[in-house]
Design an enzyme around this catalytic site. Structure first.
Site, PDB file in Angstrom:
ATOM      1  N   THR A 141     -23.540 -20.171  15.556  1.00  0.00           N
ATOM      2  CA  THR A 141     -22.760 -20.866  14.538  1.00  0.00           C
ATOM      3  C   THR A 141     -22.611 -19.982  13.316  1.00  0.00           C
ATOM      4  O   THR A 141     -23.575 -19.347  12.876  1.00  0.00           O
ATOM      5  CB  THR A 141     -23.380 -22.218  14.106  1.00  0.00           C
ATOM      6  OG1 THR A 141     -22.719 -22.659  12.911  1.00  0.00           O
ATOM      7  CG2 THR A 141     -24.859 -22.127  13.803  1.00  0.00           C
ATOM      8  N   ASP A 149     -22.207 -21.156  10.550  1.00  0.00           N
ATOM      9  CA  ASP A 149     -22.782 -21.937   9.449  1.00  0.00           C
ATOM     10  C   ASP A 149     -24.250 -21.607   9.182  1.00  0.00           C
ATOM     11  O   ASP A 149     -24.777 -21.937   8.128  1.00  0.00           O
ATOM     12  CB  ASP A 149     -22.651 -23.435   9.735  1.00  0.00           C
ATOM     13  CG  ASP A 149     -21.213 -23.891   9.726  1.00  0.00           C
ATOM     14  OD1 ASP A 149     -20.414 -23.289   8.996  1.00  0.00           O
ATOM     15  OD2 ASP A 149     -20.887 -24.843  10.463  1.00  0.00           O
ATOM     16  N   GLY A 200     -18.151 -24.345   5.345  1.00  0.00           N
ATOM     17  CA  GLY A 200     -19.499 -24.851   5.140  1.00  0.00           C
ATOM     18  C   GLY A 200     -19.441 -26.222   4.504  1.00  0.00           C
ATOM     19  O   GLY A 200     -19.252 -26.335   3.301  1.00  0.00           O
ATOM     20  N   GLU A 227     -16.335 -25.293   1.075  1.00  0.00           N
ATOM     21  CA  GLU A 227     -15.347 -26.349   1.287  1.00  0.00           C
ATOM     22  C   GLU A 227     -15.948 -27.740   1.067  1.00  0.00           C
ATOM     23  O   GLU A 227     -15.236 -28.678   0.740  1.00  0.00           O
ATOM     24  CB  GLU A 227     -14.770 -26.255   2.697  1.00  0.00           C
ATOM     25  CG  GLU A 227     -15.825 -26.396   3.789  1.00  0.00           C
ATOM     26  CD  GLU A 227     -15.264 -26.336   5.205  1.00  0.00           C
ATOM     27  OE1 GLU A 227     -14.054 -26.511   5.391  1.00  0.00           O
ATOM     28  OE2 GLU A 227     -16.067 -26.125   6.140  1.00  0.00           O
TER      29      GLU A 227
END
Lengths: 404, 404
Positions: B140, B142, B187, B243
């Protein structure tokens, strides 16, 4: 012996500093003709305020080498238009400033508006009997300058667009649900950069499925029809559009969404035709949509620099110096293409270049306006070849730039 | 001898196919334990519909090598959540399908939701006495998986963000007029990727000037105050925001705009938090603003792949195969960091990983929440080191992907 003054103007590119490097490198080859090399800070606008630096003293050998690969305008830029009337006091003031620094060679790296500056200054100098030579070095990701095969900056931007669109096509295809991804690419009036997205294709039918340039009036219903045809064959469509798409009445698509403003040149400030179209597709076709705007990355991404573009940008800077030393003035460096691909450098009367705009010819756009022809892709392909080796430090590109 | 089934799930990354390559490469080292290697198309969702391919037959040696550098999920992806109730018929059906292909090893490359799939399937298999081994391979951008130092995919995304922000900082600084550029980074809940923008700085005071993570409630007035302080020192400020920024009441910033504006179709405009903040700054400080959204490029840009990330992604895939062959099941491959930097691979009980989320610790964020600490930058720095040599063809990265 006279000093050389170089400036950068207009929007930056990934290789505008390579032209600056070419100027520096070539100037050193003429020790009897060229003394110091000065750089205007923020173009002619900054120079008028007395802002310039001695480039020889500002850059050590290592920094100079890294400058070659650094995007953006190292010297800073401006968007400044000299008055039409050569009797305006600014001309006298500029000439006074140039003479005060004993400038004999004035090199300006830029696009349309910058060539307008070269044109006016050389005309004024001719009128006053000044011996300063004014030479323009072309630069623009838009590739819209006339009398040259292409412009430095375009090849790297084209490589960025083609590479990123290929990656976005892969990313968009991972899910099973049908989708449309609208990619908005820079280009107000000329579609060269959007056309480069065609190079993303690996096989017939590969994304981008549709490509729309600003040269052809955009028909919303025809677009929706073509998109439906595409979606009948492939689940995930990538559509590339120029930011400057307009309908047959000349209205910008981005203005449909209402919010728009103008810059100090009276240009429409565009953003949003991609978003508008994504919303339209979602509304009318009921599928998942996404908008991607490359924004400034398309003009400043060093990792996608084209080695061909970088080399030609250097050569253009160097040719500009040679031309000025040879006594040329009021001209811009131009590119002619040879077969097999190589470039011959030449000069054009800058008054024939400035304020003109080279758009994509109709015969390089498909009949229905939803794609470009193979001939256009063949024109762009040589310009994206090769990748320079960017100096790296701690895992990051080691650019050189001035502290604020 | 049993067959191996591998799948990819969730959002793609620049190196998720490197893990797939690692699985393929390692599986070939166990000819007595592993027969065929099958790939699910579109994860577990596609497999349930009978979609899978024989990876040995689908990729020749050249294509397999290029797969290592290809972004996106080569096998396709899904976002599919298995039911909580293990008595649901889908489990029996899945086991039947696995047994029909004589699968002994089930490897799933993904993030949180994918680990939930591994967890449930291994629990169901244990209940039925099946000997199939279920192993998760983390992935990921993230970086939000627990029990592992970091996750494959994050390093390349971090390198993309840091590089692009450095380039945007250069681009934003070319004009004299004061400006603020708001960069919106992926994110929703974890700010790891936004934090990577700190690596863009070359000297104290370099851009990005401010960095806001979703871990700290966002205070609009405090932000405007900090920005004014920054603009007093430097003309052009780059601000990086996740975001998923929310205010102290838990409302997403991107929803502020939705509540106030509707588009031309009459729908609420869900603009990003970057756009909202740019508008706010323009409104309140009266300066030029720009918004940049990296969008999917931050997870699919191959040119900014980190060699460290790529190598670790391969190793994670290979370690997953070794673990499954060694009889492990219900686990996920984990990373432990050594000093000086290297990685030791291990396993964690997947039930402790799935549905958890690792956010940025408070001590790695500055007191006022407008920056990250040097310790956080030091944590990320080793993950972006090195650049692989991407196979090129005709000036473009030569990726391998399936025709639709």
């Amino acid at each position: 012996m006279k000093n050389l003054l170089v400036g950068q103007s207009g929007g930056p590119t990934a290789v505008i500093n390579a032209s600056l490097w070419g100027v520096l490198h070539e100037a050193a080859l003429y020790p009897e003709q060229i003394g110091r090399v000065y750089g205007m800070r923020n173009g002619i606008e900054g120079f008028l305020k007395g802002h310039f630096i001695d480039l020889g003293a500002s850059l050590d050998a290592g920094a100079r080498e890294r400058l070659k690969y650094t995007p953006g305008s190292f010297l800073g830029s401006c968007r400044f238009r000299l008055p039409e009337d050569l009797d305006a006091p600014v001309y006298q003031e500029l000439l006074r400033l140039l003479e005060a620094q004993d400038i004999g060679y004035f090199l300006y790296i830029g696009g349309n508006d910058s060539m307008d500056t070269v044109c006016k200054l050389s005309a004024y100098a001719a009128r006053t009997g000044s011996s300063i030579r004014f030479v323009g070095i072309p630069k623009t990701i838009d590739n819209d300058l006339v009398l040259t095969d292409h412009t430095p900056g375009f090849g790297s931007a084209a490589k960025f667009v083609a590479t990123a669109v290929r990656e976005i096509g892969i990313d968009a295809s991972v899910y099973e649900a049908p989708s449309a991804t609208i990619v908005e690419i820079m280009g107000r009036h000329a579609g060269w950069l959007t056309a480069a997205s065609a190079l993303a294709r690996k096989f017939p039918g590969d994304n981008p499925a549709l490509i729309y340039l600003p040269e052809i009036p955009f028909d919303q219903e025809a677009f929706l029809g073509r998109l439906q045809e595409v979606l009948a064959v492939r689940r995930n469509a990538v559509v590339c559009v120029s930011e400057g798409l307009r309908d047959r009445d000349g209205n910008f698509l981005c203005e449909y969404a209402a919010s728009s403003s103008t810059d100090q040149f009276g240009h429409k400030q565009l953003s949003g035709c991609g978003r508008y179209l994504a919303q339209l597709v979602k509304e009318r076709l009921g599928i998942k949509t996404r908008t991607v705007e490359f924004n400034v990355s398309q003009r400043c991404a060093a990792q996608e620099q084209s080695l061909t573009d970088l080399s030609e940008a250097i050569d253009a800077g160097a040719f500009g110096v040679r031309s000025a030393v040879a006594g040329k003035t009021g001209c811009m460096v131009t590119f002619s293409r040879n077969t097999p691909y190589s470039i011959s450098y030449g000069l054009a009367d800058v008054s024939l270049v400035c304020n003109q705009e080279k758009t994509v010819p109709r015969e390089w756009i498909s009949l229905d306006g939803s794609d470009v022809t193979p001939a256009l892709a063949s024109y762009i392909l040589p310009l994206i070849q090769g990748s320079p080796s960017i100096p790296m430090k701690d895992g990051m590109p080691d650019f050189v730039y001035l502290q604020p």
